[in-house]
Design a protein around this motif. Structure first.
Motif, PDB file in Angstrom:
ATOM      1  N   THR A  41     -10.440   0.989  -4.150  1.00  0.00           N
ATOM      2  CA  THR A  41     -10.402   0.634  -2.324  1.00  0.00           C
ATOM      3  C   THR A  41     -10.888   0.654  -1.620  1.00  0.00           C
ATOM      4  O   THR A  41     -10.287  -0.274  -0.562  1.00  0.00           O
ATOM      5  CB  THR A  41      -9.672   2.637  -1.546  1.00  0.00           C
ATOM      6  OG1 THR A  41      -8.886   3.272  -2.879  1.00  0.00           O
ATOM      7  CG2 THR A  41      -8.855   2.379  -0.526  1.00  0.00           C
ATOM      8  N   ASP A  96     -10.046  -3.600  -1.897  1.00  0.00           N
ATOM      9  CA  ASP A  96      -9.117  -4.261  -1.179  1.00  0.00           C
ATOM     10  C   ASP A  96      -9.159  -3.534   0.656  1.00  0.00           C
ATOM     11  O   ASP A  96      -8.081  -4.613   0.983  1.00  0.00           O
ATOM     12  CB  ASP A  96      -7.092  -2.790  -1.337  1.00  0.00           C
ATOM     13  CG  ASP A  96      -7.198  -3.132  -3.035  1.00  0.00           C
ATOM     14  OD1 ASP A  96      -6.981  -4.522  -3.147  1.00  0.00           O
ATOM     15  OD2 ASP A  96      -6.254  -2.075  -3.186  1.00  0.00           O
ATOM     16  N   ALA A  97      -9.852  -3.202   0.646  1.00  0.00           N
ATOM     17  CA  ALA A  97     -10.705  -4.167   2.426  1.00  0.00           C
ATOM     18  C   ALA A  97     -10.792  -4.744   2.553  1.00  0.00           C
ATOM     19  O   ALA A  97     -11.846  -5.795   1.572  1.00  0.00           O
ATOM     20  CB  ALA A  97     -11.426  -2.498   2.786  1.00  0.00           C
ATOM     21  N   ARG A 154     -11.868   5.916  -6.770  1.00  0.00           N
ATOM     22  CA  ARG A 154     -11.030   5.531  -6.516  1.00  0.00           C
ATOM     23  C   ARG A 154     -10.892   4.841  -5.295  1.00  0.00           C
ATOM     24  O   ARG A 154     -10.694   4.497  -4.797  1.00  0.00           O
ATOM     25  CB  ARG A 154      -9.848   6.648  -6.267  1.00  0.00           C
ATOM     26  CG  ARG A 154      -8.520   6.197  -5.987  1.00  0.00           C
ATOM     27  CD  ARG A 154      -7.874   7.973  -5.743  1.00  0.00           C
ATOM     28  NE  ARG A 154      -7.866   8.966  -4.143  1.00  0.00           N
ATOM     29  CZ  ARG A 154      -8.395   9.768  -5.241  1.00  0.00           C
ATOM     30  NH1 ARG A 154      -7.861  10.581  -6.292  1.00  0.00           N
ATOM     31  NH2 ARG A 154      -9.051  10.720  -4.536  1.00  0.00           N
ATOM     32  N   ASP A 155     -12.368   5.270  -4.583  1.00  0.00           N
ATOM     33  CA  ASP A 155     -12.868   4.965  -3.578  1.00  0.00           C
ATOM     34  C   ASP A 155     -13.496   3.564  -3.574  1.00  0.00           C
ATOM     35  O   ASP A 155     -12.899   2.482  -2.641  1.00  0.00           O
ATOM     36  CB  ASP A 155     -13.460   6.382  -2.387  1.00  0.00           C
ATOM     37  CG  ASP A 155     -13.579   7.412  -2.418  1.00  0.00           C
ATOM     38  OD1 ASP A 155     -11.756   7.119  -1.967  1.00  0.00           O
ATOM     39  OD2 ASP A 155     -14.025   8.066  -1.912  1.00  0.00           O
TER      40      ASP A 155
END
Length: 89
Positions: free
Chosen positions: A72, A75-76, A68-69
């Protein structure tokens, strides 16, 4: 016709089945993805092979958190995409 009896071929003793409820490797093949953090998560799943079922949750949650990290982080905004100029007039 002969009365010869074929010689018995010795067989290896059967492997003992795993203890009921004890850890038993699933033998699932984990194919590397080429993305190091994801591959590390896949390798971490192998730890569950040596744990009793109640220990699997911790491994699965750890791998899920890491994946999940990674998602994520996709998307950063990257620092390279930031506008290097002040666009105020």
């Amino acid at each position: 016709m002969t009365d010869e009896v074929p010689e018995a071929v010795p067989q290896a003793p059967p492997e003992a089945p795993p203890e009921p409820g004890g850890p038993a490797p699933l033998g699932v093949v984990r194919t590397p993805t080429g993305h190091a953090p994801v591959d590390a998560g896949l390798e971490r799943l192998a730890d569950a092979d040596h744990l009793p079922a109640d220990g699997h949750v911790e491994v699965y949650e750890d791998v899920h958190r890491a994946l999940r990290d990674e998602l994520t982080a996709l998307d950063a905004p990257s620092p390279a995409s930031a506008t290097p100029y002040d666009l105020r007039s």
